[in-house]
Design a protein around this motif. Structure first.
Motif, PDB file in Angstrom:
ATOM      1  N   ASP A  43       0.824  -1.212   0.000  1.00  0.00           N
ATOM      2  CA  ASP A  43       0.000   0.000   0.000  1.00  0.00           C
ATOM      3  C   ASP A  43       0.855   1.258   0.000  1.00  0.00           C
ATOM      4  OD1 ASP A  43      -2.721   1.294   0.361  1.00  0.00           O
ATOM      5  OD2 ASP A  43      -1.707   2.032   2.163  1.00  0.00           O
ATOM      6  N   ALA A  44       1.968   1.225   0.723  1.00  0.00           N
ATOM      7  CA  ALA A  44       2.845   2.393   0.771  1.00  0.00           C
ATOM      8  C   ALA A  44       3.374   2.738  -0.613  1.00  0.00           C
ATOM      9  CB  ALA A  44       3.996   2.139   1.737  1.00  0.00           C
ATOM     10  N   CYS A  45       3.697   1.717  -1.404  1.00  0.00           N
ATOM     11  CA  CYS A  45       4.216   1.950  -2.752  1.00  0.00           C
ATOM     12  C   CYS A  45       3.119   2.176  -3.774  1.00  0.00           C
ATOM     13  CB  CYS A  45       5.094   0.765  -3.178  1.00  0.00           C
ATOM     14  SG  CYS A  45       6.690   0.669  -2.343  1.00  0.00           S
ATOM     15  N   ALA A  46       2.064   1.396  -3.705  1.00  0.00           N
ATOM     16  CA  ALA A  46       1.032   1.445  -4.734  1.00  0.00           C
ATOM     17  C   ALA A  46       0.076   2.619  -4.558  1.00  0.00           C
ATOM     18  CB  ALA A  46       0.240   0.140  -4.742  1.00  0.00           C
ATOM     19  N   ASN A  47      -0.144   3.050  -3.324  1.00  0.00           N
ATOM     20  CA  ASN A  47      -1.187   4.045  -3.073  1.00  0.00           C
ATOM     21  C   ASN A  47      -0.718   5.299  -2.334  1.00  0.00           C
ATOM     22  OD1 ASN A  47      -3.227   2.273  -4.186  1.00  0.00           O
ATOM     23  ND2 ASN A  47      -3.119   1.118  -2.280  1.00  0.00           N
ATOM     24  N   GLN A  48       0.466   5.256  -1.737  1.00  0.00           N
ATOM     25  CA  GLN A  48       0.892   6.387  -0.920  1.00  0.00           C
ATOM     26  C   GLN A  48       2.146   7.072  -1.443  1.00  0.00           C
ATOM     27  OE1 GLN A  48       0.855   5.572   3.337  1.00  0.00           O
ATOM     28  NE2 GLN A  48      -0.685   3.980   3.070  1.00  0.00           N
ATOM     29  N   GLY A  49       2.582   6.710  -2.635  1.00  0.00           N
ATOM     30  CA  GLY A  49       3.644   7.460  -3.296  1.00  0.00           C
ATOM     31  C   GLY A  49       5.065   7.059  -2.985  1.00  0.00           C
ATOM     32  N   ALA A  50       5.263   5.989  -2.222  1.00  0.00           N
ATOM     33  CA  ALA A  50       6.630   5.564  -1.922  1.00  0.00           C
ATOM     34  C   ALA A  50       7.222   4.805  -3.101  1.00  0.00           C
ATOM     35  CB  ALA A  50       6.647   4.680  -0.677  1.00  0.00           C
ATOM     36  N   ASP A  51       8.520   4.941  -3.279  1.00  0.00           N
ATOM     37  CA  ASP A  51       9.229   4.121  -4.258  1.00  0.00           C
ATOM     38  C   ASP A  51       9.801   2.866  -3.601  1.00  0.00           C
ATOM     39  OD1 ASP A  51       8.995   5.924  -6.528  1.00  0.00           O
ATOM     40  OD2 ASP A  51      10.387   7.227  -5.438  1.00  0.00           O
ATOM     41  N   VAL A  52      10.194   3.017  -2.340  1.00  0.00           N
ATOM     42  CA  VAL A  52      10.711   1.904  -1.546  1.00  0.00           C
ATOM     43  C   VAL A  52      10.043   1.956  -0.180  1.00  0.00           C
ATOM     44  CG1 VAL A  52      12.751   0.795  -0.559  1.00  0.00           C
ATOM     45  CG2 VAL A  52      12.943   2.091  -2.704  1.00  0.00           C
ATOM     46  N   ALA A  53       9.444   0.850   0.240  1.00  0.00           N
ATOM     47  CA  ALA A  53       8.820   0.771   1.559  1.00  0.00           C
ATOM     48  C   ALA A  53       9.563  -0.278   2.382  1.00  0.00           C
ATOM     49  CB  ALA A  53       7.341   0.411   1.448  1.00  0.00           C
ATOM     50  N   ILE A  54      10.056   0.134   3.540  1.00  0.00           N
ATOM     51  CA  ILE A  54      10.845  -0.734   4.408  1.00  0.00           C
ATOM     52  C   ILE A  54      10.008  -1.158   5.600  1.00  0.00           C
ATOM     53  CG2 ILE A  54      12.905  -0.878   5.872  1.00  0.00           C
ATOM     54  CD1 ILE A  54      14.085   1.415   4.152  1.00  0.00           C
ATOM     55  N   GLY A  55       9.945  -2.456   5.857  1.00  0.00           N
ATOM     56  CA  GLY A  55       9.340  -2.950   7.085  1.00  0.00           C
ATOM     57  C   GLY A  55      10.327  -2.723   8.208  1.00  0.00           C
ATOM     58  N   SER A  56      10.104  -1.683   9.001  1.00  0.00           N
ATOM     59  CA  SER A  56      11.116  -1.180   9.925  1.00  0.00           C
ATOM     60  C   SER A  56      10.880  -1.637  11.361  1.00  0.00           C
ATOM     61  CB  SER A  56      11.147   0.353   9.877  1.00  0.00           C
ATOM     62  OG  SER A  56      12.080   0.864  10.790  1.00  0.00           O
ATOM     63  N   ARG A  57      11.950  -2.166  11.958  1.00  0.00           N
ATOM     64  CA  ARG A  57      11.915  -2.589  13.363  1.00  0.00           C
ATOM     65  C   ARG A  57      12.133  -1.428  14.318  1.00  0.00           C
ATOM     66  NH1 ARG A  57      16.651  -6.811  12.165  1.00  0.00           N
ATOM     67  NH2 ARG A  57      17.211  -4.970  10.936  1.00  0.00           N
ATOM     68  N   TYR A  58      12.689  -0.310  13.818  1.00  0.00           N
ATOM     69  CA  TYR A  58      13.181   0.726  14.716  1.00  0.00           C
ATOM     70  C   TYR A  58      12.591   2.109  14.483  1.00  0.00           C
ATOM     71  CZ  TYR A  58      16.644  -2.991  15.215  1.00  0.00           C
ATOM     72  OH  TYR A  58      17.259  -4.209  15.405  1.00  0.00           O
ATOM     73  N   VAL A  59      11.639   2.240  13.588  1.00  0.00           N
ATOM     74  CA  VAL A  59      11.112   3.570  13.301  1.00  0.00           C
ATOM     75  C   VAL A  59      10.226   4.078  14.434  1.00  0.00           C
ATOM     76  CG1 VAL A  59       9.032   2.805  12.046  1.00  0.00           C
ATOM     77  CG2 VAL A  59      10.100   5.003  11.482  1.00  0.00           C
ATOM     78  N   THR A  60       9.669   3.197  15.248  1.00  0.00           N
ATOM     79  CA  THR A  60       8.846   3.617  16.391  1.00  0.00           C
ATOM     80  C   THR A  60       9.387   3.030  17.692  1.00  0.00           C
ATOM     81  OG1 THR A  60       7.333   1.743  16.019  1.00  0.00           O
ATOM     82  CG2 THR A  60       6.750   3.862  15.010  1.00  0.00           C
ATOM     83  N   GLY A  61      10.694   2.969  17.820  1.00  0.00           N
ATOM     84  CA  GLY A  61      11.300   2.354  18.994  1.00  0.00           C
ATOM     85  C   GLY A  61      12.036   1.092  18.594  1.00  0.00           C
ATOM     86  N   VAL A  62      11.989   0.085  19.450  1.00  0.00           N
ATOM     87  CA  VAL A  62      12.612  -1.205  19.160  1.00  0.00           C
ATOM     88  C   VAL A  62      11.523  -2.270  19.193  1.00  0.00           C
ATOM     89  CG1 VAL A  62      14.327  -2.898  19.856  1.00  0.00           C
ATOM     90  CG2 VAL A  62      14.803  -0.467  20.155  1.00  0.00           C
ATOM     91  N   ASN A  63      11.121  -2.727  18.019  1.00  0.00           N
ATOM     92  CA  ASN A  63      10.033  -3.694  17.910  1.00  0.00           C
ATOM     93  C   ASN A  63      10.565  -5.052  17.479  1.00  0.00           C
ATOM     94  OD1 ASN A  63       7.879  -1.855  18.551  1.00  0.00           O
ATOM     95  ND2 ASN A  63       8.201  -0.940  16.545  1.00  0.00           N
ATOM     96  N   VAL A  64      11.270  -5.710  18.387  1.00  0.00           N
ATOM     97  CA  VAL A  64      11.877  -7.009  18.140  1.00  0.00           C
ATOM     98  C   VAL A  64      11.477  -7.948  19.272  1.00  0.00           C
ATOM     99  CG1 VAL A  64      14.030  -8.284  17.869  1.00  0.00           C
ATOM    100  CG2 VAL A  64      13.832  -5.979  16.921  1.00  0.00           C
ATOM    101  N   VAL A  65      11.044  -9.149  18.909  1.00  0.00           N
ATOM    102  CA  VAL A  65      10.576 -10.124  19.891  1.00  0.00           C
ATOM    103  C   VAL A  65      11.473 -11.363  19.867  1.00  0.00           C
ATOM    104  CG1 VAL A  65       8.644 -11.608  20.573  1.00  0.00           C
ATOM    105  CG2 VAL A  65       8.198  -9.314  19.661  1.00  0.00           C
TER     106      VAL A  65
END
Length: 248
Positions: free
Chosen positions: A114-136
């Motif tokens: 959705d980020a690429c197809a509908n929101q204008g991104a060229d590259v969308a990264i599934g990020s572990r650290y953009v909102t803190g540390v999301n690692v289990v």
């Protein structure tokens, strides 16, 4: 290898080496999503029979599940480069990459697309650290090493990216057509850094989509000390060489 006979506009590339415990489940999880993705498995001659499992599943998903077998364990980067070229040759508009071990939640493919197809991104990264540390379920030492590795990459390269080593990514095909895929130098996990760095230098819009990364339950991790060494020194080489290169 089967030819593409579908109008599906996106493909998920999943490299495998000894993933017999996970490969069938990850394939079926992608195909169960409410949006249709094709799947390309790139197997590096797994001795555990991973490719045979994929071949058997192709009977249930004709024209949508594809297999590229390679002669041996040739490295993550070269696997993805082969997959990118295959995807471009077969006309996909969006090309995703993810791990086979469920550390990446297949449901998050929808957000990356959705980020690429509908929101204008060229590259969308599934990020572990953009909102803190999301690692289990990672050992604390590995969490800290990964987190600060991304901080190190950000400082050295100047990329405004929080998770530069992430391996869960969606690319618009235009990005892959522009980047010099044959000149990618890294074969291990530093490949992920190099791809993002090149996309950044060529001026493509990169966004980070928050995900929760879960350590594998089945199978064996492919991480090693050599991977971190390649990343540490490779980032310095990337930055140095970029000073003498013009990105158009």
């Amino acid at each position: 290898m089967q030819s593409v006979t579908t109008t599906v506009d996106s493909v998920v590339i999943i490299p495998t080496y000894n993933e017999k415990e996970n490969v069938a489940a990850i394939i079926e999880a992608v195909f169960a999503l409410p949006r249709k993705f094709d799947v390309l498995i790139i197997d590096d001659n797994s001795p555990d029979g991973t490719a045979d499992i994929v071949k058997d599943l192709q009977k249930d998903h004709p024209g949508h599940l594809h297999l590229l077998q390679r002669a041996g364990k040739l490295g993550l980067g070269t696997a993805y480069i082969a997959g990118f070229k295959w995807a471009l040759e077969h006309g996909y508009s969006y090309v995703c990459e993810m791990d086979a071990d469920f550390s990446h939640n297949p449901n998050d493919l929808l957000k990356l697309y959705d980020a690429c197809a509908n929101q204008g991104a060229d590259v969308a990264i599934g990020s572990r650290y953009v909102t803190g540390v999301n690692v289990v379920n990672w050992p604390m030492g590995r969490v800290l090493m990964s987190f600060y590795a991304s901080r190190y990459v950000r400082i050295v390269t100047g990329m405004p990216i929080n998770d530069s080593t992430a391996g869960f990514v969606c690319y618009r095909s235009e990005v892959l057509r522009k980047l010099p895929l044959d000149s990618i130098r890294f074969k291990g996990y530093a490949f992920q850094i190099e791809m993002k760095f090149l996309a950044y230098k060529y001026g493509f819009k990169i966004v980070e989509v928050p995900i929760i990364f879960v350590n594998r339950v089945l199978g064996t991790s492919k991480m090693s000390s050599g991977i971190f060494s390649e990343g540490f020194f490779g980032v310095l080489r990337l930055k140095w060489s970029s000073l003498f290169h013009k990105y158009r």
